[in-house]
Each structure stands twice: as structure tokens, then as C-alpha cells.
Design an enzyme around this catalytic site. Structure first.
Site: not given
Lengths: 507, 507
Positions: B267-268, B271, B297
């Protein structure tokens, strides 16, 4: 009574100091991340950012508002309290230095340092002096320009030396190093002829993860407040501080040399406790932090050597190490550890040097810096000069530049004139040790008993009271004089070395 | 042809953007250290420093020099290139927002956030809502004042929602969440009635040090450039970026839940790749970074879910995990991992939620924020409302505030209006997925084949070209429209969820 003018000026200075604090916070954070975490591609942006932050700080320090406020304080000098009088003196000196440096030169220096530091890393990794040499020439040229701006009539190296240790110039260091050399060189020769103690008790591999846990324990054991401390790993151990509540220690861990990590942590912990020990009243003002590089080094060497490598502390230190490495240190005695950690061995790398030959490493750098600043040496000539001086002072052959003139980061950071304070700090520390020992004995708690107990509260209390809490509000010489009741005297350092190594080697 | 006025204005904007970049560098560094390293006693000083740095940034953005330069650009609007036209728009909007916030309010907000964050940490640790409640009331009151300054005639929550996702208000989110709820609630009920897949294949303890090594490998495996990446550990995973060469990922490691770390990193990493993928031409300008929270997101959920939790990628993901935990994952198949990582289980903690019920967690927060901003709820009422909404939306009982209203850091950071973008990002991402799948298929490399190969270059290339490189130069809605060839449509998200979980649970 404070006039309304004075009140306004003080309030204006408070606001400007708060701004400078924010910028200092930013610069220390960026530097910490640069040395412990940043990836390769972060470097160009960081260079721009650091230059920008430094420029903003210069604008505050050198701006008209600061000038006007300091003029008002000057006019009311007689009525100022101790803190404001010290701020007037320190801000005035910093401003007078900075205003002489044109913005263009400051920006050029900041960018040259960023480039030189990256080049130094590559050069050291690849053992290639040629990669670093043009950057060193550039840095030296900028340092010379800086010195000419600060005091055009004075020898440039004298100007730089004064920046790191107020009041010290080549005449002072020449005398100081002559005195130290006259003690250390013959002593090291007698030591070399004596039987060498064994390092077998700390030989072999020590697990890096457990060394990392030991590092944190040691920092807390010597007295760093865990609620103020950030720790990290790096190549070249260092410490830093933002205010009395926020300090940093970076250490390195070599699997096959556990003592390197141990004494790096004790050393950097001494620096960190100095920063953390400054009167919180001075937080977010120009009075925060240590008063000079030499006095800083006095604190770090105090904990590294006068506490850490003492016979009395070897017991508690061994116990701390054995709690992480019980199987490795089974059967080892405090005496074994004491002898191993104090073995004298003329060597190539300053940061790994023994306590006795350490100042000789500093003298090599002092001589090279003299040559660079006077123009006698160009960067291309440094490796040869380095090799000659190591041969002459330490009797060792330098096999490559990685373990030679590329070993230290300082010159890439334009820190020329800094090295001599490392030896001076050892001498300040020895004089403080002498005075502390007398005071503790008079109070019924002999220094060695304190060390042997492992509870260093009385040591920290003495240094905290005489040195740390004053921050930058007292000059280093005045710290020594008021703490010790007499002028700085390098004989204490020489006497200490002769006594310690004479006993250890049965000379 | 650019006039001399325009040239001067652009050069002045470059200099001001360089200064803002230095301040942003400082703020990101301070935030990174705050979340990954700082000790307790650093907090008060950090609060002052951050407030000071933010104030300096506001001075540049809101100052007369910026106003004059933007006026010149505005007068030459027709002749500006794409980049300068975008800077005019983005700087103009940021300036117009910031100039409406008085300095006093900005400073009060900065300090309130610092205090509230410390209080939130203590409150969460001690499971004590009462410690945090007064800080939340203070933050909400300041957010209401902020909204009133920005647009006094508008509903305050609408004003805040617009800050995080331009063009989105309660009317928009009400419709969006109604559509999503109409899909997710009945689907989750059918799933709950079906047989549940086992998580046995990833149960048990996974060594934290090896998980840490796996975390870095996964970030690089999905495509983060190691020469741009700083990684750290924290409680609440996050990422950040300074420019296209310098990005940050913090993850958390739970010994008994290896998947939490795995999907946090994926997830990170999404980003981080967005930040690193912005056109380097935009570095050190207002156009660097992601265009909105929702679009950010979309990237993180793309890599967490549409890549990371897909059937096709389960093979490469299992191989990456097994290289660090061969003995734990012996005999586990990609199908086992796929079913385990997609098990639907209505739960208490948003960041640990499954993909299907995740948007329901967001809706709870959206409803609570509505109540706080309208004044229907005070901070003291939040735990009861939270419990009621979790019962209603997810069918679970909230046993304590630590796993309830204290779980997220956002409100302590005054990030009110931010949560809804988490669900919106999932929906943007599903629409991007649909368009990318069609494009890749047309090009002869079906999406699932790309994932199964483990080489994500085509996925990164598509997102890089359509989304990442534009930075803030395009609004999020325009990004969606140009990437997908049609307006934003939440049906793609609902269709995706129905298809995936329908197949998985054999509905």
C-alpha cells in the site's frame, strides 16, 4: 529598570531566536537523516534544501531587525541580566562573523560541501583519491575566501582555527602539540618495547543485532536520558543535539570488533549528555549547545577514556557487555578487559586509535591543514604528505587512501581547523578530571569508587554543574578556569598519560 | 514572446518555490522522525519548530512578492506554457486558501495538533478516551474556524472535504457512499453466509527481523527505486515524499500477523511510487507530489488490492514471502494465499480490514465527522456513536476505544475530511484498473499475465504515464477522465467487488 525600548528589543530577539531554532531543528534533522538513512538520489535535493535553510538563518541573523535589537541591548548593557548579556555577546559575535560572508560565498560553500561529501563517499568506497581531490581543492579555496572575508589581515588558518576554538591559533597549537609530542612519542616508544597485553578476550565475532542492543544499553548506562535520545547507525559515528530535550547518537557496528562500537557509544554519549545538560532556560536561544568543539570533545573523551577505559570502570563495563554476550565473555575478568581496551598499537585509523597515540593522528591532520591553507600543499599532494607524516609520527606505512587521507569526512564538510580541537579536548578533559578527582575525594566519594560502583551520578553532577549547564554562555577557557581554579595547562594531560601507561606497561 | 516583466516574475517565483521546497524538506523530515524515531521529550520543541517552519512557508506564499509575481503571470496567462499555467493555478489556489487563515489561527492549529497527537498516543496506549476528548473538541473548534475563514457562507464540513479532494462535498459523498453501501452491505451478508476460507497457511509467528527484510524486498519488488527510498518502522504505517528522488515508507511489524506488514508495504509503496513518478521537471515547485488525497489512495489501493490481493499475483507474492520464510510456507499454494489474504471478516480496525468491508469503516468516520462539524456530536459523544455505527454497518461490537474511536491518528492531526478520500481512492483505482486492463489487452499483454509474471513494468508504465507524471498539474477528475476516456463512475468499483467476491465465495 528595563525601559520600554529594551523590552521590545528583547521580545524581538526572542521571536528571531525562535525562528532560528526552527531552522536549526530542520538542519539537524536533515543532517541526521543524511548520515543514517538517506538514499543516493536524495542528495541533490538535500543540497538545495540545506543551502536554502542556511540562507534563511543568515537572513535572520544578519538582518536589520537583529542589528537594531542588538544595538538597543548594547545601549542597556549595564542593566542586562546574565542570560541577556551572554546572548548579546554570542549573537553579536555570530552576526559579526556571518555578515562578513557574502550570501554568494555562503551558498557556494553549502553546495560545494554537499558535492564534496558525495564525492568523498564514492572516493572512499573506491579507494580513489582522484575523485575527491578536485572537491578538496574547491573547498580549500572557499575556506580561504571565507577566512579573507572574516579577517583579511590575518593568516587564514589562524582565522579558521579560531572559529572552532575561540582564542586558539597556530602559535597556541604549535606550543600545545610540541608539549604533547614531547610526552607521547618517547612514551609510545617505551610502550612498544614492553610486552603487549592480549586482546584475545574480545576477539572474534559479536552478533550485530546484539551489539545494537548493547549500544543502546551503554548509552543509558553512562547516563543519557532515554526520553531524550534518538539512536541510529552510520559509517562514521557522531552525535548532535537540537535542544536539552532532544539528542542524537549514531554508532557503527563491526561484527569482529565489539570494542569499536562500545567506545564509540561512550564517546558520543558524552557529547549527547553535554547537549542535554545545558540549562533548559537556554533552549531555543543562541546559548543552547556546547561552548566550543574542544569543550565538546572534552566531554566525549571524558566518558570514552577517563571513565570508559579506566581500571575502576572495567568491572561495570564488563558486566554490561556480558549481559548481552554471556557466552563470549565467560571467564573474562575486568583486568583482562582493561588491558585489552588499552593496548597501545600505532595504527592507521584515527577513530580506532588507542588513547595514547590518538593525538599523533590529530597532529598529522594539523600539519596537512597548515600546508593546504598556506598553499604549500595542493589536494593532489596530500596522500604523499599523509604517508610521510604517519611514518614520522606513528612509524606506520599507509597502504591505501581509504585508510589514509580519505578516512575522515571532515574536509568534505569544509571543517578545516576542527581536528586540533580533538586533541585539545583530551587535554581540557584531563584537567577537569584532576579537579573533579580532588573535589570528589574531599567530599568522601573517591572517583575510582564512583566508577567501580557503575553509578556515575556524581561524575555527571560535577560536569553538569561546572560545564554542561552553562551552554554557550561561558567561553571554554573560562569554563576551565572556573571549574579547575587555574588556567588551562596541558601538563595534566601529559601527566595522566605517563602515569596510566607507565603503570599499565610496567615502565 | 515573454516580456521582461514576465521573465522577472518567473524568476522570482522560482526563488520563492526553492525556499518553499527547503521548508517542505524540513517539515517532511521532522514528521518522519516524529513518527519513526523521536523520544518523548522531543515533542514540545518539535511543536514549536514545526509551527515556526509553517509560518515561514505562509510568509512566502502569502507575501506581497508572491502576489505581485502571480499578478504578472495572470496578465500574461495566454502566453504561458503548460507548466507555468499550472503553477499559476495551483499557487493561486494555495495562496487564496492560506491568505484567508490568520497567522494566529494557523499557529494555534499547529500547536493544537502537536498537543493532540501526544495526547492521542497516551490515550490510545491507556485506552482512555477522556485524555483525548478535550483535544478533539479543541481541534474541531479550530477546524470550524478554519472553514469559516475559507468560505463563511458554506457548510464547514463541505469546506473541509474540498480541501482534501477538490470538488467533493457532502452531496457528492452521500451519493457515492449510498451507491457503495447498496453494493457492499448485501454482498458482505451473502459472503458471511458462505463457507469461510482458511487463514491457516499464514497463521503463527513470523520472525520480526526477517519480516523487516521482507518489507524492504517487497517495496523494491513492486517497483520502488531503492536509490530513492528511506524505510522505517512505526505504529501507523504511512509514506511521504520530498521530491521525485526522495520518498519514505514506514511499516509496522506484528509477529503474529505477517500479512499486515505485507499489505502495508504494498500500500505505502503505491503512494511512494506516485511521489517518485512525478515529472522531475516539477521537483521543487508547487506541482510536485500527488494531485489529491483520493488520487493518492487510488495508487496505494491499486498496489495493495488490484495487484497485491489478486489471484494472478498470488504466485509471485508467495515466492517473495517464501524466500524469507521457506520453512513457514512450505507446501502453501498460491491459491491458499489468495484465499487467506481475501477472507472477509467484519472487524474493528480499519487498517487491518479486508478489501470488501473496508469502505464501511470509512463511512463510520464520515458520519462521525459530519456530526462533529455540525455540532450534533461533541467529542464526549463519539465513542457511543462509533459503537452504534459499527454495529449498524459492520455488525460488530466495539469492546474498547483503543480498537474503536482511538485507533486512527487523523483527528489528532486535524485531518477532518480526509477519511472519505480513502474509499473514493478505491473507486478511482477500480476505474483506472478497468481502463488499464483494456489497454493492456489491446496491446497483447493481458493484465493477469503481467501480474503472474511478477514483473510489473507495464502496470507502472501505464500509471506513470496517465497519473503519476502529471503531479499536481491536473485535477483528479481530469486525470480520471483523460486516463479512462469517461467521467468518474463508481459502478466500476462495485462491479469489481461483486465479481471478485462473488467468484471467491462461489455466490
Amino acid at each position: 529598570m528595563a525601559s520600554r525600548d529594551l523590552e521590545q528589543a528583547l521580545s524581538s530577539i526572542d521571536a528571531m531566536e525562535a525562528r532560528r531554532y526552527a531552522l536549526r531543528y530542520a538542519l539537524v534533522s536533515a543532517e541526521w537523516l543524511a548520515e543514517t538513512a538517506d538514499p543516493e538520489k536524495a542528495a541533490p535535493g538535500r543540497g538545495e534544501a540545506v543551502a536554502g535553510l542556511e540562507e534563511m538563518d543568515r537572513e535572520v541573523l544578519c538582518g536589520a531587525e537583529m542589528g537594531a535589537a542588538l544595538d538597543v541591548l548594547e545601549a542597556h548593557r549595564e542593566g542586562l541580566g546574565l542570560k541577556d548579556a551572554a546572548r548579546l555577546r554570542v549573537l553579536g559575535r555570530d552576526r559579526s562573523e556571518q555578515t562578513r560572508i557574502p550570501n554568494e560565498l555562503a551558498g557556494a560553500m553549502s553546495r560545494a560541501v554537499n558535492d564534496a561529501t558525495m564525492a568523498w563517499r564514492r572516493a572512499k568506497r573506491d579507494n580513489d583519491w582522484g575523485v575527491f581531490a578536485p572537491h578538496l581543492d574547491a573547498v580549500v579555496a572557499l575556506c580561504r575566501r571565507q577566512a579573507a572575508c572574516l579577517d583579511p589581515g590575518r593568516d587564514p588558518y589562524d582565522v579558521l582555527l579560531d572559529l572552532y576554538e575561540p582564542g586558539c591559533d597556530q602559535a597556541f597549537y604549535d606550543r600545545f602539540f610540541e608539549r604533547v609530542r614531547a610526552c607521547v612519542v618517547p612514551l609510545a616508544e617505551r610502550v612498544a618495547a614492553a610486552p603487549q597485553p592480549s586482546r584475545a578476550c574480545v576477539a572474534g565475532a559479536f552478533d550485530p543485532d546484539r551489539q545494537w542492543a548493547l549500544a543502546r544499553d551503554l548509552a543509558l548506562f553512562e547516563g543519557v536520558d532515554p526520553e531524550k535520545l534518538v539512536m541510529g547507525r552510520t559509517e562514521h559515528p557522531f552525535s548532535d543535539g537540537i535542544d536539552s530535550g532532544h539528542v542524537f547518537i549514531a554508532t557503527h557496528i563491526y561484527e569482529d570488533d565489539v570494542l569499536s562500537n562500545v567506545f564509540s557509544v561512550l564517546h558520543e554519549g558524552g557529547h549527547a549528555m553535554y547537549e542535554a545538560g545545558v540549562d533548559p532556560e537556554f533552549d531555543r536561544t543562541c546559548l543552547a549547545g556546547g561552548t566550543s568543539m574542544g569543550m565538546h570533545e572534552a566531554q566525549s573523551r571524558f566518558f570514552e577514556n577517563y571513565v570508559g577505559r579506566s581500571r575502576a570502570f572495567a568491572g561495570p563495563l564488563l558486566a554490561a557487555m556480558a549481559s548481552h554476550f554471556p557466552e563470549k565473555l565467560e571467564g573474562v575478568t575486568a583486568g583482562d578487559l582493561y588491558r585489552a581496551e588499552n593496548r597501545v598499537e600505532p595504527s592507521l585509523v584515527r577513530t580506532e586509535a588507542d588513547e595514547l597515540t590518538y593525538p599523533l593522528h590529530v597532529m598529522v591532520r594539523y600539519e596537512v591543514e597548515k600546508g593546504l591553507l598556506s598553499g604549500e600543499l595542493a589536494a593532489a599532494d596530500v596522500p604523499a604528505a599523509w604517508g610521510r607524516l604517519y611514518r614520522e609520527y606513528l612509524g606506520v606505512e599507509v597502504p591505501d587512501d581509504r585508510r589514509g587521507a580519505l578516512q575522515d569526512i571532515h574536509w568534505s564538510q569544509a571543517s578545516i581547523g576542527y581536528f586540533p580541537t580533538y586533541a585539545l579536548g583530551g587535554a581540557y578533559g584531563a584537567q577537569l578530571l584532576h579537579a573533579m578527582t580532588a573535589d570528589l575525594a574531599a567530599g568522601g566519594t573517591p572517583f575510582d569508587d564512583v566508577l567501580a560502583s557503575g553509578d556515575l551520578v556524581p561524575v555527571r553532577a560535577w560536569l553538569g554543574d561546572r560545564v554542561w549547564r552553562w551552554g554557550r554562555s561561558k567561553e571554554p577557557r573560562r569554563i576551565v578556569e572556573e571549574a579547575c581554579g587555574e588556567e588551562f595547562d596541558p601538563d595534566y594531560y601529559c601527566d595522566y598519560l605517563e602515569r596510566k601507561f607507565g603503570e599499565l606497561y610496567g615502565l
